[in-house]
Motif scaffolding. Structure first.
Motif, mmCIF file in Angstrom:
data_model
loop_
_atom_site.group_PDB
_atom_site.id
_atom_site.type_symbol
_atom_site.label_atom_id
_atom_site.label_comp_id
_atom_site.label_asym_id
_atom_site.label_seq_id
_atom_site.Cartn_x
_atom_site.Cartn_y
_atom_site.Cartn_z
ATOM 1 N N PRO A 24 8.510 55.857 -12.131
ATOM 2 C CA PRO A 24 7.485 55.627 -11.104
ATOM 3 C C PRO A 24 6.075 55.457 -11.680
ATOM 4 C CG PRO A 24 8.973 57.356 -10.400
ATOM 5 C CD PRO A 24 9.294 57.059 -11.838
ATOM 6 N N VAL A 25 5.718 56.266 -12.652
ATOM 7 C CA VAL A 25 4.388 56.176 -13.247
ATOM 8 C C VAL A 25 4.236 54.866 -14.010
ATOM 9 C CG1 VAL A 25 2.800 57.241 -14.908
ATOM 10 C CG2 VAL A 25 4.149 58.676 -13.366
ATOM 11 N N VAL A 26 5.270 54.482 -14.741
ATOM 12 C CA VAL A 26 5.240 53.217 -15.478
ATOM 13 C C VAL A 26 5.109 52.047 -14.506
ATOM 14 C CG1 VAL A 26 6.632 51.662 -16.921
ATOM 15 C CG2 VAL A 26 6.477 54.095 -17.485
ATOM 16 N N MET A 27 5.812 52.091 -13.388
ATOM 17 C CA MET A 27 5.739 51.004 -12.412
ATOM 18 C C MET A 27 4.353 50.912 -11.782
ATOM 19 S SD MET A 27 8.549 49.437 -12.746
ATOM 20 C CE MET A 27 8.281 48.256 -11.432
ATOM 21 N N GLY A 82 11.842 44.793 -15.309
ATOM 22 C CA GLY A 82 11.919 46.100 -15.920
ATOM 23 C C GLY A 82 12.498 47.137 -14.975
ATOM 24 N N TYR A 83 12.142 47.048 -13.710
ATOM 25 C CA TYR A 83 12.624 48.020 -12.729
ATOM 26 C C TYR A 83 14.145 47.971 -12.629
ATOM 27 C CZ TYR A 83 13.126 50.486 -8.288
ATOM 28 O OH TYR A 83 13.498 51.376 -7.311
ATOM 29 N N THR A 84 14.700 46.775 -12.539
ATOM 30 C CA THR A 84 16.151 46.669 -12.370
ATOM 31 C C THR A 84 16.903 47.143 -13.599
ATOM 32 O OG1 THR A 84 16.171 44.351 -13.076
ATOM 33 C CG2 THR A 84 15.985 44.786 -10.708
ATOM 34 N N GLY A 85 16.266 47.066 -14.747
ATOM 35 C CA GLY A 85 16.912 47.534 -15.959
ATOM 36 C C GLY A 85 16.936 49.052 -16.090
ATOM 37 N N TRP A 86 16.042 49.722 -15.364
ATOM 38 C CA TRP A 86 15.911 51.160 -15.551
ATOM 39 C C TRP A 86 16.160 51.994 -14.313
ATOM 40 C CZ3 TRP A 86 16.239 53.104 -20.114
ATOM 41 C CH2 TRP A 86 15.922 52.288 -21.205
ATOM 42 N N VAL A 87 16.163 51.393 -13.135
ATOM 43 C CA VAL A 87 16.290 52.205 -11.918
ATOM 44 C C VAL A 87 17.651 52.899 -11.832
ATOM 45 C CG1 VAL A 87 17.087 50.375 -10.329
ATOM 46 C CG2 VAL A 87 15.752 52.312 -9.463
ATOM 47 N N HIS A 88 18.693 52.259 -12.310
ATOM 48 C CA HIS A 88 20.023 52.872 -12.266
ATOM 49 C C HIS A 88 20.025 54.172 -13.075
ATOM 50 C CE1 HIS A 88 24.395 53.319 -12.573
ATOM 51 N NE2 HIS A 88 24.470 52.476 -11.540
ATOM 52 N N THR A 89 19.497 54.100 -14.289
ATOM 53 C CA THR A 89 19.409 55.299 -15.140
ATOM 54 C C THR A 89 18.513 56.348 -14.499
ATOM 55 O OG1 THR A 89 19.716 53.917 -17.084
ATOM 56 C CG2 THR A 89 18.780 56.111 -17.449
ATOM 57 N N ALA A 99 9.947 41.528 -23.428
ATOM 58 C CA ALA A 99 9.103 42.578 -24.003
ATOM 59 C C ALA A 99 8.872 43.746 -23.050
ATOM 60 C CB ALA A 99 7.764 41.990 -24.441
ATOM 61 N N LEU A 100 8.625 43.473 -21.773
ATOM 62 C CA LEU A 100 8.315 44.571 -20.855
ATOM 63 C C LEU A 100 9.461 45.569 -20.703
ATOM 64 C CD1 LEU A 100 6.073 42.921 -18.137
ATOM 65 C CD2 LEU A 100 5.428 44.594 -19.872
ATOM 66 N N PRO A 101 10.703 45.120 -20.478
ATOM 67 C CA PRO A 101 11.783 46.109 -20.414
ATOM 68 C C PRO A 101 11.955 46.882 -21.722
ATOM 69 C CG PRO A 101 12.492 44.068 -19.409
ATOM 70 C CD PRO A 101 11.179 43.789 -20.086
ATOM 71 N N TRP A 102 11.748 46.215 -22.858
ATOM 72 C CA TRP A 102 11.855 46.900 -24.134
ATOM 73 C C TRP A 102 10.754 47.954 -24.268
ATOM 74 C CZ3 TRP A 102 8.595 47.229 -28.388
ATOM 75 C CH2 TRP A 102 9.159 47.829 -29.512
ATOM 76 N N LEU A 103 9.524 47.585 -23.891
ATOM 77 C CA LEU A 103 8.426 48.554 -23.946
ATOM 78 C C LEU A 103 8.688 49.731 -23.008
ATOM 79 C CD1 LEU A 103 5.330 46.185 -24.103
ATOM 80 C CD2 LEU A 103 6.120 47.753 -25.884
ATOM 81 N N MET A 104 9.239 49.430 -21.830
ATOM 82 C CA MET A 104 9.596 50.511 -20.916
ATOM 83 C C MET A 104 10.631 51.423 -21.568
ATOM 84 S SD MET A 104 9.727 48.420 -17.314
ATOM 85 C CE MET A 104 10.109 49.801 -16.254
#
Length: 171
Positions: free
Chosen positions: A139-142, A1-8, A121-126
């Motif tokens: 950060p809070v989600v992580m 999930g982190y790698t999918g969202w850290v760029h954004t 599921a986790l990246p989608w939920l994120m």
């Protein structure tokens, strides 16, 4: 999930695409290095120890990420720590479970299927969280995911037998 969202996340901080790519690169370099080191360390310590170290490292990394939520050098440190922390967890968890349970084809397929579903599921939920709150919630989600990981690890540790002798007795 982190790698999918850290760029954004980094781009939304106004740090630019180059900083976002650098943060992601630091993560993947740390992940590869962490996998290599944990593969070597697995010769000397048990999988349960590697899982515990990975979980502790992941939790520490998410707390650093919370401190670094505005960007800067600490964001790179958090990404590196997170990568090294998560790198041994999956393989070590499988080895930990295998040392306590007799794996059948069905059990293995359920384990791999569950991991695949979680990986989707986790990246989608994120993404659902970020649609409502913005990517700055990363950060809070992580931290929440790290705490959930610790709780799941504790439950698994309590639920599984202490050694192969219990699981292998019926074999």
């Amino acid at each position: 999930g982190y790698t999918g969202w850290v760029h954004t996340f980094v781009e939304d901080l106004g740090r630019g695409s180059a900083a976002a790519t650098a943060t992601l690169t630091v993560f993947w370099v740390g992940f590869v290095a962490g996998r290599a080191v944990s593969s070597w360390a697995a010769r000397f310590v048990g999988p349960g120890v590697l899982v515990a170290i990975g979980m502790a490292g992941t939790t520490l990394a998410t707390l650093v990420l919370l401190v670094a939520r505005h960007g800067g050098p600490w964001l790179y440190v958090a990404s590196l720590l997170l990568a090294v922390g998560v790198s041994p967890i999956y393989a070590s968890m499988v080895a930990f479970a295998e040392s306590r349970l007799r794996f059948t084809g069905t059990a293995t397929s359920l384990l791999l299927g569950g991991a695949g579903i979680g990986g989707m599921a986790l990246p989608w939920l994120m993404g659902q969280v970020f649609d409502h709150t913005g990517s700055k919630a990363l950060p809070v989600v992580m931290v929440a995911l790290a705490v959930s990981l610790l709780a799941a690890g504790a439950l698994v540790r309590v639920a599984l037998p202490s050694g192969r002798s219990v699981a292998g007795a019926a074999s």
